[in-house]
Design a protein around this motif. Structure first.
Motif, mmCIF file in Angstrom:
data_model
loop_
_atom_site.group_PDB
_atom_site.id
_atom_site.type_symbol
_atom_site.label_atom_id
_atom_site.label_comp_id
_atom_site.label_asym_id
_atom_site.label_seq_id
_atom_site.Cartn_x
_atom_site.Cartn_y
_atom_site.Cartn_z
ATOM 1 N N LEU A 81 -15.108 -13.513 23.186
ATOM 2 C CA LEU A 81 -15.380 -14.742 22.438
ATOM 3 C C LEU A 81 -15.917 -15.843 23.346
ATOM 4 O O LEU A 81 -16.862 -16.554 22.982
ATOM 5 C CB LEU A 81 -14.107 -15.212 21.718
ATOM 6 N N ASN A 82 -15.344 -15.997 24.527
ATOM 7 C CA ASN A 82 -15.807 -17.021 25.462
ATOM 8 C C ASN A 82 -17.198 -16.714 25.996
ATOM 9 O O ASN A 82 -17.998 -17.630 26.233
ATOM 10 C CB ASN A 82 -14.829 -17.175 26.628
ATOM 11 N N SER A 83 -17.501 -15.446 26.189
ATOM 12 C CA SER A 83 -18.802 -15.084 26.743
ATOM 13 C C SER A 83 -19.940 -15.326 25.756
ATOM 14 O O SER A 83 -21.078 -15.530 26.169
ATOM 15 C CB SER A 83 -18.800 -13.627 27.205
ATOM 16 N N ILE A 84 -19.651 -15.325 24.465
ATOM 17 C CA ILE A 84 -20.693 -15.529 23.452
ATOM 18 C C ILE A 84 -21.316 -16.910 23.605
ATOM 19 O O ILE A 84 -22.541 -17.056 23.641
ATOM 20 C CB ILE A 84 -20.120 -15.351 22.027
ATOM 21 N N ARG A 85 -20.494 -17.920 23.701
ATOM 22 C CA ARG A 85 -20.995 -19.294 23.846
ATOM 23 C C ARG A 85 -21.821 -19.436 25.118
ATOM 24 O O ARG A 85 -22.914 -20.005 25.114
ATOM 25 C CB ARG A 85 -19.830 -20.282 23.846
ATOM 26 N N GLU A 86 -21.299 -18.901 26.214
ATOM 27 C CA GLU A 86 -22.024 -18.972 27.490
ATOM 28 C C GLU A 86 -23.376 -18.274 27.394
ATOM 29 O O GLU A 86 -24.380 -18.777 27.905
ATOM 30 C CB GLU A 86 -21.189 -18.340 28.604
ATOM 31 N N GLU A 87 -23.398 -17.123 26.742
ATOM 32 C CA GLU A 87 -24.648 -16.365 26.578
ATOM 33 C C GLU A 87 -25.681 -17.168 25.798
ATOM 34 O O GLU A 87 -26.852 -17.245 26.190
ATOM 35 C CB GLU A 87 -24.356 -15.053 25.853
ATOM 36 N N LEU A 88 -25.265 -17.788 24.696
ATOM 37 C CA LEU A 88 -26.193 -18.565 23.872
ATOM 38 C C LEU A 88 -26.723 -19.783 24.628
ATOM 39 O O LEU A 88 -27.913 -20.099 24.538
ATOM 40 C CB LEU A 88 -25.521 -18.993 22.567
ATOM 41 N N ILE A 89 -25.848 -20.444 25.365
ATOM 42 C CA ILE A 89 -26.289 -21.603 26.155
ATOM 43 C C ILE A 89 -27.276 -21.157 27.225
ATOM 44 O O ILE A 89 -28.331 -21.787 27.414
ATOM 45 C CB ILE A 89 -25.085 -22.332 26.778
ATOM 46 N N GLN A 90 -26.967 -20.082 27.919
ATOM 47 C CA GLN A 90 -27.852 -19.583 28.977
ATOM 48 C C GLN A 90 -29.221 -19.204 28.421
ATOM 49 O O GLN A 90 -30.254 -19.514 29.016
ATOM 50 C CB GLN A 90 -27.214 -18.391 29.686
ATOM 51 N N GLU A 91 -29.258 -18.531 27.270
ATOM 52 C CA GLU A 91 -30.527 -18.171 26.640
ATOM 53 C C GLU A 91 -31.342 -19.412 26.304
ATOM 54 O O GLU A 91 -32.553 -19.448 26.534
ATOM 55 C CB GLU A 91 -30.284 -17.369 25.365
ATOM 56 N N ALA A 92 -30.694 -20.431 25.760
ATOM 57 C CA ALA A 92 -31.398 -21.661 25.391
ATOM 58 C C ALA A 92 -31.946 -22.359 26.628
ATOM 59 O O ALA A 92 -33.093 -22.830 26.637
ATOM 60 C CB ALA A 92 -30.463 -22.588 24.608
ATOM 61 N N VAL A 93 -31.151 -22.431 27.675
ATOM 62 C CA VAL A 93 -31.588 -23.083 28.915
ATOM 63 C C VAL A 93 -32.742 -22.304 29.538
ATOM 64 O O VAL A 93 -33.739 -22.900 29.971
ATOM 65 C CB VAL A 93 -30.411 -23.240 29.906
ATOM 66 N N ASP A 94 -32.641 -20.989 29.587
ATOM 67 C CA ASP A 94 -33.713 -20.173 30.151
ATOM 68 C C ASP A 94 -35.024 -20.381 29.397
ATOM 69 O O ASP A 94 -36.090 -20.522 30.003
ATOM 70 C CB ASP A 94 -33.341 -18.685 30.127
ATOM 71 N N SER A 95 -34.939 -20.421 28.081
ATOM 72 C CA SER A 95 -36.123 -20.638 27.252
ATOM 73 C C SER A 95 -36.721 -22.018 27.513
ATOM 74 O O SER A 95 -37.939 -22.169 27.657
ATOM 75 C CB SER A 95 -35.750 -20.490 25.777
#
Length: 125
Positions: A81-95
């Motif tokens: 559950l915690n990794s989901i939020r981090e993954e979405l934030i990282q994807e947005a920042v990378d984009s």
């Protein structure tokens, strides 16, 4: 459940992303039952096989659990559950970084602009 599909990404991955966003924002809680595959296909007006593929992908990523004939549920695994939020934030920042890197804006200026935009968006909610 409202999902706006794009033409770039496979529909099944867009469904997975939607669930991740719902989990990250707390709209879907740990252990919460999710719609059946047929029910979700009807709501989203997509092929049941596409939903089946989405659920299979979410099971492989351990986002949901399905035991026997019981309804599928959101995982209760805190680490997942915690990794989901981090993954979405990282994807947005990378984009974002990929889209602005050629503009050569100083980091301080960029952060200031992002902060102002983010605060304006939050104020609109």
């Amino acid at each position: 459940m409202n999902v706006t599909f794009n033409n770039r990404d496979p529909v099944y991955l867009q469904v997975v992303r939607h669930f991740k966003e719902q989990i990250a924002t707390g709209r879907l809680a740990a252990g919460q039952e999710i719609p059946s595959r047929r029910e979700l296909a009807g709501v989203l007006q997509i092929n049941p096989n596409t939903v089946q593929r989405s659920y299979k992908e979410m099971e492989e990523q351990k986002l949901i659990t399905t035991e026997g004939n019981s309804p599928s549920r959101i995982t209760t695994d805190e680490q997942v559950l915690n990794s989901i939020r981090e993954e979405l934030i990282q994807e947005a920042v990378d984009s974002f970084v990929a889209s602005v890197k050629n503009i050569a804006v100083p980091v301080d200026e960029l952060l200031h602009i992002v902060k102002l935009r983010y605060e304006a968006e939050q104020a609109r909610k």
